[in-house]
Design a protein around this motif. Structure first.
Motif, mmCIF file in Angstrom:
data_model
loop_
_atom_site.group_PDB
_atom_site.id
_atom_site.type_symbol
_atom_site.label_atom_id
_atom_site.label_comp_id
_atom_site.label_asym_id
_atom_site.label_seq_id
_atom_site.Cartn_x
_atom_site.Cartn_y
_atom_site.Cartn_z
ATOM 1 N N ASN A 19 0.816 -1.220 0.000
ATOM 2 C CA ASN A 19 0.000 0.000 0.000
ATOM 3 C C ASN A 19 0.848 1.268 0.000
ATOM 4 O O ASN A 19 0.363 2.352 0.297
ATOM 5 N N THR A 32 -3.496 -0.445 -11.096
ATOM 6 C CA THR A 32 -2.731 0.782 -10.893
ATOM 7 C C THR A 32 -1.361 0.453 -10.312
ATOM 8 O O THR A 32 -1.265 -0.212 -9.279
ATOM 9 N N LYS A 85 -1.154 11.396 -5.801
ATOM 10 C CA LYS A 85 -2.520 11.036 -6.174
ATOM 11 C C LYS A 85 -2.654 9.532 -6.377
ATOM 12 O O LYS A 85 -3.672 8.937 -6.019
ATOM 13 N N THR A 86 -1.619 8.929 -6.961
ATOM 14 C CA THR A 86 -1.634 7.480 -7.149
ATOM 15 C C THR A 86 -1.648 6.764 -5.808
ATOM 16 O O THR A 86 -2.409 5.816 -5.595
ATOM 17 N N GLN A 93 -2.705 7.941 -2.944
ATOM 18 C CA GLN A 93 -3.998 8.165 -2.292
ATOM 19 C C GLN A 93 -5.069 7.235 -2.854
ATOM 20 O O GLN A 93 -5.888 6.695 -2.105
ATOM 21 N N LYS A 94 -5.032 7.034 -4.171
ATOM 22 C CA LYS A 94 -5.999 6.135 -4.812
ATOM 23 C C LYS A 94 -5.822 4.713 -4.302
ATOM 24 O O LYS A 94 -6.799 4.034 -3.952
ATOM 25 N N ILE A 95 -4.574 4.268 -4.237
ATOM 26 C CA ILE A 95 -4.300 2.905 -3.783
ATOM 27 C C ILE A 95 -4.678 2.731 -2.324
ATOM 28 O O ILE A 95 -5.335 1.753 -1.941
ATOM 29 N N ARG A 96 -4.298 3.694 -1.486
ATOM 30 C CA ARG A 96 -4.579 3.559 -0.056
ATOM 31 C C ARG A 96 -6.068 3.637 0.257
ATOM 32 O O ARG A 96 -6.507 3.108 1.281
ATOM 33 N N SER A 97 -6.836 4.297 -0.617
ATOM 34 C CA SER A 97 -8.281 4.345 -0.383
ATOM 35 C C SER A 97 -8.931 2.994 -0.659
ATOM 36 O O SER A 97 -10.043 2.723 -0.208
ATOM 37 N N ASN A 98 -8.219 2.138 -1.408
ATOM 38 C CA ASN A 98 -8.746 0.813 -1.736
ATOM 39 C C ASN A 98 -8.069 -0.315 -0.971
ATOM 40 O O ASN A 98 -8.449 -1.475 -1.120
ATOM 41 N N ARG A 158 -12.933 10.589 1.243
ATOM 42 C CA ARG A 158 -13.998 10.270 0.282
ATOM 43 C C ARG A 158 -15.049 11.365 0.163
ATOM 44 O O ARG A 158 -15.897 11.322 -0.726
#
Length: 256
Positions: free
Chosen positions: A64, A79, A86-87, A89-94, A122
């Protein structure tokens, strides 16, 4: 990598969601990960085992982006992890993560600990987040603790709050780094029950643990690390009844 194991997993579970390709991570002269490759599939529960310092925690921390890797590729749900904010953040949100320590904010109530991230990251409303948090506290078995502060809870309760907090982001993947190692023995069972329910619900999970009863019950596959490498992998039946590597056999003889 055992092809027969992977074919069985792909048929049983789902599409590939994590791809780790020749990943290396060094801390000075110490190579924590040495060209590690692995694939994880949707709804799969993978348990990571190995002696202290073998690379287990570094492995899941790179997944992560908490620990940047030096070489190789890590792809999460299409990804690739890089140093772009930004990448990440996207990964850590999932990708939710639960650590050995609970890492709850001591000045916030249980409810506020859970709603903070989905509101900030979110952009959900406070009302919606409180509804989600209340549901999650029921799921982890402590709805009555919503207004208490972390220091008013037992260690097992705090870890269940930490799990609920991670789930509030609605992750596709959950990572657990020895989540019961800081708990008193009588508190371990309540946390493992929550994790078992998660596994049974179809959550994709990677779990670093030495709780062998739990691991045998929920794991689809084991990865055994030693000196920064995956030296053996297999299903529970393979791993506990017919491991191939002498290092694996020695490790199991010491913990079982």
């Amino acid at each position: 990598m055992y092809k027969e194991v992977m074919v069985k997993i792909k048929k049983k579970i789902g599409k590939e969601i994590i791809s780790v390709n020749s990943v290396t991570k060094e801390f000075g002269d110490f190579k924590a990960l040495d060209s590690v490759s692995a694939k994880i599939y949707e709804k799969e529960v993978v348990v990571v085992l190995g002696p202290s310092g073998s690379g287990k925690s570094t492995f899941i921390r790179t997944i992560n982006g908490l620990e940047p890797h030096d070489s190789g590729k890590i792809i999460i749900d299409g990804t690739e992890i890089n140093d772009n904010l930004k990448t990440l953040q996207k990964i850590r949100s999932n990708v939710g993560m639960v650590f050995q320590q609970f890492n709850l904010f001591p000045h916030l109530s249980v409810l506020d600990n859970i709603i903070l991230a989905p509101m900030k990251v979110r952009g959900l409303s406070e009302k919606e987040c409180k509804k989600i948090a209340t549901s999650l506290l029921e799921r982890v078995g402590i709805p009555e603790q919503a207004e208490k502060f972390p220091n008013q809870l037992s260690g097992g309760q705090q870890q269940r709050v930490a799990i609920a907090r991670a789930l509030a982001m609605k992750p596709k993947i959950m990572l657990f780094d020895e989540p019961t190692s800081a708990l008193d023995p009588e508190m371990i069972k309540e946390v493992l029950e929550v994790m078992t329910e998660l596994a049974e619900s179809g959550m994709t999970m990677i779990v670093v643990t030495h709780e062998m009863g739990f691991a045998k019950n929920v794991a689809d596959r084991f990865l055994f690390f030693d000196e920064g490498k995956i030296i053996e992998e297999g299903t529970p039946d393979h791993f506990f009844k017919k491991p191939k590597e002498e290092r694996t056999k020695l490790f199991l003889s010491q913990i079982l």
